[in-house]
Write a protein that holds these residues in place. Sequence first.
Motif, PDB file in Angstrom:
ATOM      1  N   ALA A   1      40.504  12.638  48.290  1.00  0.00           N
ATOM      2  CA  ALA A   1      40.235  13.990  48.811  1.00  0.00           C
ATOM      3  C   ALA A   1      39.361  13.898  50.050  1.00  0.00           C
ATOM      4  CB  ALA A   1      39.535  14.813  47.736  1.00  0.00           C
ATOM      5  N   LEU A   2      39.599  14.801  50.990  1.00  0.00           N
ATOM      6  CA  LEU A   2      38.733  14.891  52.175  1.00  0.00           C
ATOM      7  C   LEU A   2      37.590  15.829  51.821  1.00  0.00           C
ATOM      8  CD1 LEU A   2      41.486  15.292  54.910  1.00  0.00           C
ATOM      9  CD2 LEU A   2      40.265  13.199  54.230  1.00  0.00           C
ATOM     10  N   LEU A   3      36.386  15.379  52.095  1.00  0.00           N
ATOM     11  CA  LEU A   3      35.214  16.184  51.734  1.00  0.00           C
ATOM     12  C   LEU A   3      34.521  16.687  52.993  1.00  0.00           C
ATOM     13  CD1 LEU A   3      32.841  17.197  49.958  1.00  0.00           C
ATOM     14  CD2 LEU A   3      31.965  14.855  49.960  1.00  0.00           C
ATOM     15  N   ALA A   4      34.320  18.002  53.051  1.00  0.00           N
ATOM     16  CA  ALA A   4      33.497  18.572  54.132  1.00  0.00           C
ATOM     17  C   ALA A   4      32.267  19.190  53.480  1.00  0.00           C
ATOM     18  CB  ALA A   4      34.283  19.624  54.898  1.00  0.00           C
ATOM     19  N   ARG A   5      31.087  18.693  53.859  1.00  0.00           N
ATOM     20  CA  ARG A   5      29.863  19.298  53.335  1.00  0.00           C
ATOM     21  C   ARG A   5      29.430  20.406  54.287  1.00  0.00           C
ATOM     22  NH1 ARG A   5      29.390  13.837  53.004  1.00  0.00           N
ATOM     23  NH2 ARG A   5      29.292  12.934  50.913  1.00  0.00           N
ATOM     24  N   LEU A   6      28.933  21.496  53.745  1.00  0.00           N
ATOM     25  CA  LEU A   6      28.506  22.674  54.510  1.00  0.00           C
ATOM     26  C   LEU A   6      29.559  23.037  55.565  1.00  0.00           C
ATOM     27  CD1 LEU A   6      24.736  21.731  54.920  1.00  0.00           C
ATOM     28  CD2 LEU A   6      25.806  23.108  53.140  1.00  0.00           C
ATOM     29  N   PRO A   7      30.787  23.365  55.133  1.00  0.00           N
ATOM     30  CA  PRO A   7      31.881  23.565  56.084  1.00  0.00           C
ATOM     31  C   PRO A   7      31.800  24.874  56.871  1.00  0.00           C
ATOM     32  CG  PRO A   7      32.620  24.043  53.846  1.00  0.00           C
ATOM     33  CD  PRO A   7      31.216  23.534  53.732  1.00  0.00           C
ATOM     34  N   ASP A   8      30.959  25.815  56.426  1.00  0.00           N
ATOM     35  CA  ASP A   8      30.964  27.139  57.049  1.00  0.00           C
ATOM     36  C   ASP A   8      29.565  27.441  57.594  1.00  0.00           C
ATOM     37  OD1 ASP A   8      31.137  29.750  57.724  1.00  0.00           O
ATOM     38  OD2 ASP A   8      31.970  30.446  55.807  1.00  0.00           O
ATOM     39  N   THR A   9      29.400  27.354  58.907  1.00  0.00           N
ATOM     40  CA  THR A   9      28.064  27.570  59.479  1.00  0.00           C
ATOM     41  C   THR A   9      27.584  29.007  59.253  1.00  0.00           C
ATOM     42  OG1 THR A   9      29.180  27.933  61.557  1.00  0.00           O
ATOM     43  CG2 THR A   9      28.116  25.791  61.270  1.00  0.00           C
ATOM     44  N   GLU A  10      28.543  29.927  59.015  1.00  0.00           N
ATOM     45  CA  GLU A  10      28.176  31.337  58.798  1.00  0.00           C
ATOM     46  C   GLU A  10      27.688  31.581  57.372  1.00  0.00           C
ATOM     47  OE1 GLU A  10      28.947  34.024  61.281  1.00  0.00           O
ATOM     48  OE2 GLU A  10      28.676  32.119  62.350  1.00  0.00           O
ATOM     49  N   ASN A  11      28.048  30.668  56.461  1.00  0.00           N
ATOM     50  CA  ASN A  11      27.718  30.875  55.045  1.00  0.00           C
ATOM     51  C   ASN A  11      27.047  29.630  54.456  1.00  0.00           C
ATOM     52  OD1 ASN A  11      27.516  31.452  52.381  1.00  0.00           O
ATOM     53  ND2 ASN A  11      29.703  31.824  52.017  1.00  0.00           N
ATOM     54  N   PRO A  12      25.700  29.626  54.432  1.00  0.00           N
ATOM     55  CA  PRO A  12      24.992  28.426  53.951  1.00  0.00           C
ATOM     56  C   PRO A  12      25.196  28.167  52.460  1.00  0.00           C
ATOM     57  CG  PRO A  12      23.446  30.219  54.435  1.00  0.00           C
ATOM     58  CD  PRO A  12      24.785  30.684  54.892  1.00  0.00           C
ATOM     59  N   ASP A  13      25.676  29.171  51.728  1.00  0.00           N
ATOM     60  CA  ASP A  13      25.919  28.951  50.292  1.00  0.00           C
ATOM     61  C   ASP A  13      27.245  28.232  50.039  1.00  0.00           C
ATOM     62  OD1 ASP A  13      23.583  30.218  49.750  1.00  0.00           O
ATOM     63  OD2 ASP A  13      24.499  32.168  49.305  1.00  0.00           O
ATOM     64  N   HIS A  14      28.069  28.128  51.074  1.00  0.00           N
ATOM     65  CA  HIS A  14      29.329  27.391  50.943  1.00  0.00           C
ATOM     66  C   HIS A  14      28.968  25.908  51.125  1.00  0.00           C
ATOM     67  CE1 HIS A  14      33.839  27.018  52.183  1.00  0.00           C
ATOM     68  NE2 HIS A  14      33.521  26.307  51.127  1.00  0.00           N
ATOM     69  N   LEU A  15      28.788  25.217  50.009  1.00  0.00           N
ATOM     70  CA  LEU A  15      28.190  23.878  50.076  1.00  0.00           C
ATOM     71  C   LEU A  15      29.189  22.775  50.400  1.00  0.00           C
ATOM     72  CD1 LEU A  15      25.701  24.083  47.070  1.00  0.00           C
ATOM     73  CD2 LEU A  15      25.220  24.401  49.497  1.00  0.00           C
ATOM     74  N   ALA A  16      30.422  22.944  49.937  1.00  0.00           N
ATOM     75  CA  ALA A  16      31.376  21.841  50.173  1.00  0.00           C
ATOM     76  C   ALA A  16      32.805  22.315  49.992  1.00  0.00           C
ATOM     77  CB  ALA A  16      31.091  20.691  49.205  1.00  0.00           C
ATOM     78  N   GLN A  17      33.691  21.575  50.623  1.00  0.00           N
ATOM     79  CA  GLN A  17      35.126  21.826  50.462  1.00  0.00           C
ATOM     80  C   GLN A  17      35.823  20.478  50.236  1.00  0.00           C
ATOM     81  OE1 GLN A  17      37.765  23.162  53.902  1.00  0.00           O
ATOM     82  NE2 GLN A  17      37.596  24.989  52.620  1.00  0.00           N
ATOM     83  N   LEU A  18      36.624  20.428  49.180  1.00  0.00           N
ATOM     84  CA  LEU A  18      37.418  19.227  48.887  1.00  0.00           C
ATOM     85  C   LEU A  18      38.881  19.572  49.114  1.00  0.00           C
ATOM     86  CD1 LEU A  18      35.672  18.178  45.548  1.00  0.00           C
ATOM     87  CD2 LEU A  18      35.900  16.682  47.544  1.00  0.00           C
TER      88      LEU A  18
END
Length: 333
Positions: free
Chosen positions: A89-106
Motif C-alpha cells: 500500500a502507498l502511505l501518505a501521512r497528513l495528506p490534507d493540509t486543510e484538515n489536520p485531523d486527516h492523519l493518513a491515507q493508505l
Amino acid sequence: MTTDTPTQAVDIRAEAQALSNAAVTAGHAPSIHNTQPWRWRLMDNQLDLYLDHSRGLEVTDPDSRLAILSCGAALHHAQVSLAADGWHALLARLPDTENPDHLAQLRLDHRIPVEPAAIRHLQTIGLRHTDRRPTRGAPVDADTLRSITAAVESAGTGLHLLRPDEVYDLATAADHAQRTEADETAWQAELGYWTGGNRLLGSGIPDAAIPHDTPRTTVPGRDFGHHGDLLVSDAHDRTADFAILYGAEDTTLDWLRAGEALSAAWLTATELGVAVVPLSATIEVSATRALIRHLLADLDHPYLVLRFGTHDPADGPAPHTPRLPTNQIIEQV
Ligand SMILES: Cc1cc2nc3c(=O)[nH]c(=O)nc-3n(C[C@H](O)[C@H](O)[C@H](O)COP(=O)(O)O)c2cc1C
C-alpha cells in the motif's frame, strides 16, 4: 456505461476485503486509556485515518499528542494486516493540509508475496496487550533489546535505553507527574470516566486490567486513583528496563510516526517474550516532559516512556482489554 468483467469484480472485492481487514485489525492497537481515538473511512481502494476528538482526553492530552501517537499504532497495525493479505500500500501521512485531523491515507498499489514475518506479526496483534504486573522474570537480554531498538528505528523513531542512574531520574519525574495530575480535580474526573467499572461499550480500562494493589516498582506505574481486580505479586520489578521513544522534532507527524514505532516495537517485543508497558504520565505534564528531555541531553524530544520486562510464566496471562464495536470506528463510503 462500463461494467466490470468477472476478474475485475473479484479484484475489487479482494481490495475491499483487504482494506476492511486492515481497519478491523487496527482496532486492536494500544491507545491512551483505551480511548481508541481513531476513525477509518473505507472506500474503493483506499483507507483514510482520522483523529476522533470525541474520544479525546481534553485535560490529560490537550494537544492530542498521545491520541495521535495511538493513531500511529493503529496505522502500523493496518499496514501489518495489508502485508499479511499480500498487498503493498502507498502511505501518505497528513495528506490534507486543510484538515489536520486527516492523519493518513493508505492506497492499495500492487500485490506482493506474503512473507512469514507478516503472518507472524498479524498473529501477534491478537496476543499483544498491556500487562501492568511487576516484571519478575529474567532480565531482557542485550540482543533482544537490540532487536526492539531496530524495530523502532526501522519505523523512523529513536529509542534511548536508560542507564540505572537515569532510571532514578525517571522515577522522580514519574512521581512528580502523578502528584501534579492527582492534584487536579478535572484530571481526576477524566481518569475516573475512562477507567474502572464495568463498561459495556468496549472503551476505557476495566478493573480487570488494573492492579488490585500498588505494584512494587522502581518507576511508579499509572496511579488509576483506585485499585482494580488484577492480582499482583509482591515481587519488585527490579529486572525491568526503561526506554524513551524520541525524535528530533515535536510535531503531529512525529507523534504519528512514534505511534507506528511503538506498534513495531511492541509486536517485536511480544514475539521475543518481552512485556511492554507505556508510561505516559511524565509526557502528559509539561514540566516533567522537560525533565525527560534532559535525559536526551535536551537535543531530542521525548514521545513516550516504555517499560520492558519478562513475566514469570507461573503468573499466567493477564486479561485483554475490550474494544469498541467496529461499526463505531469504521465508516464505509
Ligand atoms: C500513548 C499511550 C499511552 C499509554 N499510557 C499508559 C500509562 O501511562 N500507563 C499504563 O498502564 N498504560 C498506558 N498505556 C496502555 C493503554 O492503557 C492500553 O494500550 C489500553 O488500555 C489498551 O489495552 P491493551 O494494550 O491491553 O490492548 C498507554 C498506551 C498508549 C498507546
